[in-house]
Design a protein around this motif. Structure first.
Motif, PDB file in Angstrom:
ATOM      1  N   GLN A  45       0.851  -1.185   0.000  1.00 23.10           N
ATOM      2  CA  GLN A  45       0.000   0.000   0.000  1.00 23.10           C
ATOM      3  C   GLN A  45       0.884   1.231   0.000  1.00 23.10           C
ATOM      4  O   GLN A  45       2.083   1.153   0.227  1.00 23.10           O
ATOM      5  N   VAL A  46       0.268   2.384  -0.229  1.00 23.40           N
ATOM      6  CA  VAL A  46       1.002   3.645  -0.192  1.00 23.40           C
ATOM      7  C   VAL A  46       0.895   4.179   1.222  1.00 23.40           C
ATOM      8  O   VAL A  46      -0.202   4.340   1.747  1.00 23.40           O
ATOM      9  N   ASP A  47       2.014   4.461   1.872  1.00 24.49           N
ATOM     10  CA  ASP A  47       1.944   4.945   3.240  1.00 24.49           C
ATOM     11  C   ASP A  47       2.454   6.365   3.336  1.00 24.49           C
ATOM     12  O   ASP A  47       3.514   6.703   2.800  1.00 24.49           O
ATOM     13  N   ILE A  48       1.697   7.203   4.042  1.00 24.69           N
ATOM     14  CA  ILE A  48       2.113   8.574   4.315  1.00 24.69           C
ATOM     15  C   ILE A  48       2.246   8.666   5.829  1.00 24.69           C
ATOM     16  O   ILE A  48       1.245   8.732   6.540  1.00 24.69           O
ATOM     17  N   PRO A  49       3.449   8.617   6.373  1.00 25.04           N
ATOM     18  CA  PRO A  49       3.569   8.638   7.827  1.00 25.04           C
ATOM     19  C   PRO A  49       3.213  10.001   8.390  1.00 25.04           C
ATOM     20  O   PRO A  49       3.515  11.035   7.813  1.00 25.04           O
ATOM     21  N   GLN A  50       2.572   9.940   9.551  1.00 28.53           N
ATOM     22  CA  GLN A  50       2.172  11.191  10.177  1.00 28.53           C
ATOM     23  C   GLN A  50       3.378  11.916  10.760  1.00 28.53           C
ATOM     24  O   GLN A  50       3.510  13.119  10.667  1.00 28.53           O
ATOM     25  N   THR A  51       4.261  11.132  11.409  1.00 28.86           N
ATOM     26  CA  THR A  51       5.484  11.736  11.943  1.00 28.86           C
ATOM     27  C   THR A  51       6.645  10.846  11.560  1.00 28.86           C
ATOM     28  O   THR A  51       6.492   9.650  11.412  1.00 28.86           O
ATOM     29  N   MET A  54      10.032   7.291   8.288  1.00 25.30           N
ATOM     30  CA  MET A  54       9.888   5.933   7.776  1.00 25.30           C
ATOM     31  C   MET A  54       8.450   5.674   7.355  1.00 25.30           C
ATOM     32  O   MET A  54       7.522   5.904   8.122  1.00 25.30           O
ATOM     33  N   TYR A  56       5.687   2.939   6.695  1.00 25.28           N
ATOM     34  CA  TYR A  56       5.464   1.571   7.133  1.00 25.28           C
ATOM     35  C   TYR A  56       4.466   0.876   6.226  1.00 25.28           C
ATOM     36  O   TYR A  56       3.366   1.355   6.024  1.00 25.28           O
ATOM     37  N   TRP A  57       4.859  -0.280   5.689  1.00 22.51           N
ATOM     38  CA  TRP A  57       3.949  -1.043   4.839  1.00 22.51           C
ATOM     39  C   TRP A  57       3.418  -2.272   5.543  1.00 22.51           C
ATOM     40  O   TRP A  57       2.285  -2.656   5.318  1.00 22.51           O
ATOM     41  N   GLN A  83       4.330   8.161  -4.663  1.00 26.93           N
ATOM     42  CA  GLN A  83       3.071   8.601  -5.269  1.00 26.93           C
ATOM     43  C   GLN A  83       2.705   9.950  -4.679  1.00 26.93           C
ATOM     44  O   GLN A  83       2.628  10.095  -3.460  1.00 26.93           O
ATOM     45  N   ASP A  84       2.480  10.954  -5.538  1.00 28.12           N
ATOM     46  CA  ASP A  84       2.149  12.260  -4.985  1.00 28.12           C
ATOM     47  C   ASP A  84       0.640  12.392  -4.828  1.00 28.12           C
ATOM     48  O   ASP A  84      -0.121  11.465  -5.090  1.00 28.12           O
ATOM     49  N   SER A  85       0.209  13.580  -4.398  1.00 29.20           N
ATOM     50  CA  SER A  85      -1.210  13.739  -4.071  1.00 29.20           C
ATOM     51  C   SER A  85      -2.085  13.679  -5.315  1.00 29.20           C
ATOM     52  O   SER A  85      -3.286  13.472  -5.213  1.00 29.20           O
TER      53      SER A  85
END
Lengths: 175, 209
Positions: A45-51, A54, A56-57, A83-85
């Motif tokens: 999946q595509v992950d956008i970490p909040q903080t 890294m 995480y998949w 992957q961008d927005s």
């Protein structure tokens, strides 16, 4: 026949210029190996970490191989993409690592690299994105013809792999 | 009474869901379940459960504690489909609705001994800003219809997620008859073998076993 179980996960990736990453992965083996169950390739999946840096998949891996020989031991090959927005995808790195050969739990950091184009292409990459990609991804895990490539270093992908072997000692293999 | 030629092996999982680290959220509870392949079957213990609701203590700013027991035994003929622990964390939002704060999964360790796992938690992310705003307003966030999806690899390529916390679980593993069936799972783990998956695993270690 000896059997090998690879049970673990692709944990995540760090050290890349931006987050919002996903990883395409696959396992390559030699001719003596036969996949009995499990998927040998996939996409996380595509992950956008909040903080933090890294992504995480936690992508689960559960593979069961039977083999008649040690040649062509399985190896993971990975492609990390950003992957961008707007949903556009850009290559961030290729990498490969061998599956560990000793039974037990292993943490592996797989390093990645990206092909570097001419200076005009690099300039365009800063503004527009994109960049050169390999025509045939086999080059990631083979050594032939690598000398033609000019690459730059990118981040690392963490994998946690557990290895269970069966009947290796019957065939006299020590690992 | 021991069979000389066993056909199944057993895996005993004793452990606990220790707690979680979520910097931005509080008053959370956790649901867990085990996901396993066709060759596996639980022989004793619970397959799923819900913890209590906990909030952050005054000492440690980020840490939530559940201390929830896990005791299950599985039997199988084949290590394929090795059980995974799927964890989902829920909590109230600003308006009081119960929303999901994270999903995560990890394989049960297979070497006998003690293990600690730090599981990163992620939530599905809406793709555009207006949907994010309306879901925040109405309390109807994107959720998985079946949390067991988290334990599978297929179909993930179309999902976009945001990782925002960690759950710490500790295990004590025992197996029976794996060696007799020819399986080698490597050396038993030394005590207190930690496997932190993050650069920011818990700052304090207050609950050593």
């Amino acid at each position: 026949m000896a059997e090998l179980h690879i049970i673990g996960q692709i944990v995540g990736g760090s050290g890349f210029p931006q987050t919002s990453l996903f990883c395409k992965w696959g396992v390559h083996t030699g001719g003596a190996w036969r996949l009995l169950s499990g998927l040998k390739e996939g996409q996380t999946q595509v992950d956008i970490p909040q903080t933090g840096d890294m992504a995480y998949w936690s992508h689960p891996i559960d593979l069961h191989y039977a083999t008649k020989g040690l040649q062509g031991w399985p190896k993971f090959h990975l492609q990390v993409w950003h992957q961008d927005s707007f949903g556009r995808c850009q290559l961030y790195g290729y990498g490969y690592c061998h599956v560990p050969s000793s039974p037990g739990h292993h943490r592996i950091s797989c390093v990645t690299w990206r092909p570097l184009g001419s200076w005009q292409e690099q300039m365009a990459q800063i503004f527009v994105g994109g960049g050169p990609q390999l025509r045939s991804p086999d080059l990631v895990y083979s050594g032939a013809d690598r000398y033609r490539l000019h690459t730059e270093a990118m981040g690392t992908v963490e994998l946690e792999l557990g290895i269970i072997t069966r009947h290796f000692d019957k065939y006299g293999v020590e690992s | 009474m021991a069979a000389t030629n066993p056909s199944v092996f057993l895996l005993t999982v004793n452990g606990q869901i220790e707690g979680a680290t979520f910097p931005e959220y509080d008053n959370l509870y956790c649901k867990y379940c085990f996901v396993y392949g066709h060759d596996w079957a639980p022989t004793s213990g619970l397959e799923e459960g819900i913890t209590q609701i906990t909030c952050k203590g005054s000492q440690s700013s980020h840490r939530l504690i559940w201390n929830f027991p896990l005791e299950t035994t599985f039997k199988s003929t084949n290590p394929s489909g090795w059980p995974q622990l799927v964890v989902s964390v829920y909590g109230p939002d600003v308006f009081g609705n119960d929303v999901v704060r994270g999903y995560g999964a990890t394989h049960i360790p297979f070497a006998p001994g003690q293990h600690t796992r730090t599981i990163p938690m992620f939530v599905p992310e809406p793709t555009w800003k207006l949907q994010k705003f309306t879901s925040w307003l109405l309390g109807r966030r994107p959720e998985y219809t079946d949390p067991k999806v988290v334990a599978q690899g297929e179909g993930r390529e179309v999902t976009r997620v945001r990782s925002q916390g960690f759950v710490t679980v500790s295990f004590h593993i025992m197996t029976k008859d794996m060696k007799k069936l020819g399986y080698d799972t490597g050396p038993s783990s030394p005590t207190h073998a930690h496997s932190a998956t993050s650069g920011w695993s818990t700052e304090e270690q207050p609950y050593k076993v």
